[in-house]
Scaffold this motif. Structure first.
Motif, mmCIF file in Angstrom:
data_model
loop_
_atom_site.group_PDB
_atom_site.id
_atom_site.type_symbol
_atom_site.label_atom_id
_atom_site.label_comp_id
_atom_site.label_asym_id
_atom_site.label_seq_id
_atom_site.Cartn_x
_atom_site.Cartn_y
_atom_site.Cartn_z
ATOM 1 N N ASN A 146 0.800 -1.233 0.000
ATOM 2 C CA ASN A 146 0.000 0.000 0.000
ATOM 3 C C ASN A 146 0.831 1.281 0.000
ATOM 4 O O ASN A 146 0.349 2.339 0.388
ATOM 5 C CB ASN A 146 -0.986 0.007 1.176
ATOM 6 C CG ASN A 146 -0.301 0.096 2.536
ATOM 7 O OD1 ASN A 146 0.924 0.036 2.643
ATOM 8 N ND2 ASN A 146 -1.102 0.228 3.579
ATOM 9 N N ARG A 147 2.069 1.181 -0.437
ATOM 10 C CA ARG A 147 2.914 2.375 -0.541
ATOM 11 C C ARG A 147 2.322 3.376 -1.540
ATOM 12 O O ARG A 147 2.251 4.582 -1.269
ATOM 13 C CB ARG A 147 4.325 1.962 -0.962
ATOM 14 C CG ARG A 147 5.261 3.103 -1.343
ATOM 15 C CD ARG A 147 5.621 3.967 -0.175
ATOM 16 N NE ARG A 147 6.586 4.983 -0.524
ATOM 17 C CZ ARG A 147 6.717 6.137 0.113
ATOM 18 N NH1 ARG A 147 5.946 6.416 1.145
ATOM 19 N NH2 ARG A 147 7.622 7.013 -0.249
ATOM 20 N N ALA A 148 1.895 2.884 -2.698
ATOM 21 C CA ALA A 148 1.334 3.769 -3.723
ATOM 22 C C ALA A 148 0.062 4.449 -3.217
ATOM 23 O O ALA A 148 -0.195 5.624 -3.526
ATOM 24 C CB ALA A 148 1.042 2.980 -4.994
ATOM 25 N N TYR A 149 -0.717 3.724 -2.440
ATOM 26 C CA TYR A 149 -1.955 4.286 -1.888
ATOM 27 C C TYR A 149 -1.645 5.454 -0.956
ATOM 28 O O TYR A 149 -2.315 6.492 -0.987
ATOM 29 C CB TYR A 149 -2.719 3.197 -1.144
ATOM 30 C CG TYR A 149 -3.957 3.679 -0.432
ATOM 31 C CD1 TYR A 149 -5.128 3.954 -1.125
ATOM 32 C CD2 TYR A 149 -3.952 3.871 0.953
ATOM 33 C CE1 TYR A 149 -6.265 4.407 -0.468
ATOM 34 C CE2 TYR A 149 -5.080 4.320 1.614
ATOM 35 C CZ TYR A 149 -6.227 4.582 0.900
ATOM 36 O OH TYR A 149 -7.348 5.036 1.552
ATOM 37 N N ALA A 152 -0.572 8.467 -3.038
ATOM 38 C CA ALA A 152 -1.722 9.077 -3.707
ATOM 39 C C ALA A 152 -2.568 9.876 -2.717
ATOM 40 O O ALA A 152 -3.065 10.968 -3.039
ATOM 41 C CB ALA A 152 -2.567 7.996 -4.379
ATOM 42 N N SER A 153 -2.720 9.351 -1.508
ATOM 43 C CA SER A 153 -3.500 10.049 -0.485
ATOM 44 C C SER A 153 -2.817 11.354 -0.093
ATOM 45 O O SER A 153 -3.471 12.400 0.049
ATOM 46 C CB SER A 153 -3.673 9.156 0.749
ATOM 47 O OG SER A 153 -4.378 7.977 0.420
ATOM 48 N N GLY A 154 -1.499 11.301 0.088
ATOM 49 C CA GLY A 154 -0.760 12.510 0.427
ATOM 50 C C GLY A 154 -0.871 13.566 -0.661
ATOM 51 O O GLY A 154 -1.053 14.758 -0.380
ATOM 52 N N ALA A 155 -0.766 13.117 -1.911
ATOM 53 C CA ALA A 155 -0.874 14.057 -3.031
ATOM 54 C C ALA A 155 -2.271 14.677 -3.088
ATOM 55 O O ALA A 155 -2.427 15.872 -3.392
ATOM 56 C CB ALA A 155 -0.562 13.335 -4.339
ATOM 57 N N ARG A 222 8.978 10.745 6.372
ATOM 58 C CA ARG A 222 10.235 10.003 6.179
ATOM 59 C C ARG A 222 10.168 8.639 6.860
ATOM 60 O O ARG A 222 10.648 7.640 6.317
ATOM 61 C CB ARG A 222 11.419 10.809 6.730
ATOM 62 C CG ARG A 222 11.812 12.018 5.892
ATOM 63 C CD ARG A 222 13.206 12.499 6.267
ATOM 64 N NE ARG A 222 13.296 12.854 7.676
ATOM 65 C CZ ARG A 222 13.173 14.083 8.148
ATOM 66 N NH1 ARG A 222 12.948 15.094 7.325
ATOM 67 N NH2 ARG A 222 13.286 14.332 9.445
ATOM 68 N N GLU A 223 9.590 8.605 8.043
ATOM 69 C CA GLU A 223 9.482 7.339 8.774
ATOM 70 C C GLU A 223 8.605 6.340 8.022
ATOM 71 O O GLU A 223 8.893 5.136 8.012
ATOM 72 C CB GLU A 223 8.910 7.589 10.170
ATOM 73 C CG GLU A 223 9.895 8.264 11.112
ATOM 74 C CD GLU A 223 9.275 8.582 12.460
ATOM 75 O OE1 GLU A 223 8.040 8.381 12.611
ATOM 76 O OE2 GLU A 223 10.001 9.037 13.355
ATOM 77 N N LEU A 224 7.560 6.829 7.386
ATOM 78 C CA LEU A 224 6.690 5.931 6.618
ATOM 79 C C LEU A 224 7.437 5.329 5.430
ATOM 80 O O LEU A 224 7.217 4.166 5.076
ATOM 81 C CB LEU A 224 5.444 6.681 6.143
ATOM 82 C CG LEU A 224 4.371 6.896 7.219
ATOM 83 C CD1 LEU A 224 3.286 7.836 6.716
ATOM 84 C CD2 LEU A 224 3.758 5.566 7.642
ATOM 85 N N VAL A 225 8.314 6.107 4.829
ATOM 86 C CA VAL A 225 9.137 5.573 3.735
ATOM 87 C C VAL A 225 9.983 4.407 4.247
ATOM 88 O O VAL A 225 10.053 3.337 3.622
ATOM 89 C CB VAL A 225 10.050 6.668 3.143
ATOM 90 C CG1 VAL A 225 11.048 6.057 2.157
ATOM 91 C CG2 VAL A 225 9.212 7.730 2.443
ATOM 92 N N LEU A 226 10.618 4.594 5.394
ATOM 93 C CA LEU A 226 11.466 3.545 5.972
ATOM 94 C C LEU A 226 10.643 2.322 6.382
ATOM 95 O O LEU A 226 11.088 1.177 6.218
ATOM 96 C CB LEU A 226 12.218 4.098 7.185
ATOM 97 C CG LEU A 226 13.224 5.216 6.889
ATOM 98 C CD1 LEU A 226 13.840 5.735 8.187
ATOM 99 C CD2 LEU A 226 14.319 4.729 5.946
#
Length: 281
Positions: A146-149, A152-155, A222-226
């Protein structure tokens, strides 16, 4: 099964044929070590038939013993297939339950996200929207798929923020087509300053407070990316059967979110399979 086929052939041979091939068949049969009483019994009966091809009683007993052994092997194979199918069905059921739990949790997050978007669309509720967005970043359920989700939500919500800022404080986004955390901080500070102009109580710490909030939002992103990189690494290691290595990443994922359904599910499987691998060595 090869021994049983040989026994069946031997039991059906005519005496003349048995005399011609008896010694060779006996050597072949005796070269296989009996694994249990039924195999040992069949070997003994084969010896009797080879020693005396005219012994009809030995032939009859050999046919009976071989038939029972064949049926036993077929029954065992059938039970094994049934167990495998049952296990596969159970695993599939667990996978479906895990996926359903993931969906339920993500749907709940999305409900809160839509509320935050509604708040972000109004200039008077931007502060609440930023706080809601911060909470959404803190509570986002991180899964390997769900990284792409999340992106998309952030955008989407930042696009809503941008539209509101452009309408109310256009100078904050001059020459830009998106917003970042510092833009949101500047928006908050501008609103505080505007309230002070209309007789509001002076707030000398507003700028520092909003900048800290902007930095917090950036850190959460940044933490979510990690976190996504970690759970993806865990699944990649699991897929290539490096179960022990994957456990470290699954444990790390659970340190972020102890209720992470995906990490709990595959961690349990990895522990089991790592144990099996060690036993096999």
């Amino acid at each position: 099964m090869a021994l049983l086929r040989l026994a069946l052939v031997l039991a059906a041979l005519q005496p003349v044929s048995a005399l011609a091939a008896g010694e060779a068949a006996r050597k072949t049969a005796l070269s296989r070590t009996a694994a249990d009483d039924s195999r040992a019994g069949i070997l003994r009966l084969m010896d009797r038939v080879i020693a005396d091809p005219s012994d009809e009683q030995a032939r009859k007993e050999l046919r009976l013993a071989t038939g029972l052994a064949v049926e036993k092997e077929r029954r065992a194979a059938s039970e094994e297939r049934a167990a495998l199918l049952a296990g596969a069905g159970l695993d599939r059921g667990r996978i479906m339950a895990m996926r359903a739990s993931k969906k339920k949790r993500l749907d709940a997050w999305n409900d809160e996200f839509l509320k935050a978007c509604a708040l972000a669309s109004g200039a008077d509720t931007v502060k609440e929207a930023v706080a809601a967005y911060e909470n959404l970043l803190e509570t986002f359920p991180v899964y390997s798929d769900n990284r792409a989700y999340l992106l998309a939500s952030g955008a989407k919500i930042k696009g809503i923020f941008y539209k509101v800022i452009k309408e109310t404080y256009p100078y904050l986004v001059a020459g830009r087509d998106t917003v970042d955390e510092r833009t949101l901080a500047a928006l908050q500070f501008s609103r505080v300053a505007a309230l002070q102009e209309f007789g509001g109580r002076p707030d000398t710490t507003a700028a520092e407070r909003e900048l800290k909030k902007a930095e917090r939002l950036r850190r959460l992103e940044r933490e979510l990316v990690l976190k996504h990189e970690n759970i993806k690494a865990a699944m990649d290691l699991y897929e290539i059967k490096r179960y022990a290595d994957s456990l470290k990443n699954f444990d790390r994922a659970l340190s972020y979110d102890r209720n992470n359904e995906e990490a709990l599910f595959y961690r349990a499987l990895a522990r089991k399979k790592a144990g099996l691998a060690e036993d096999e060595r």
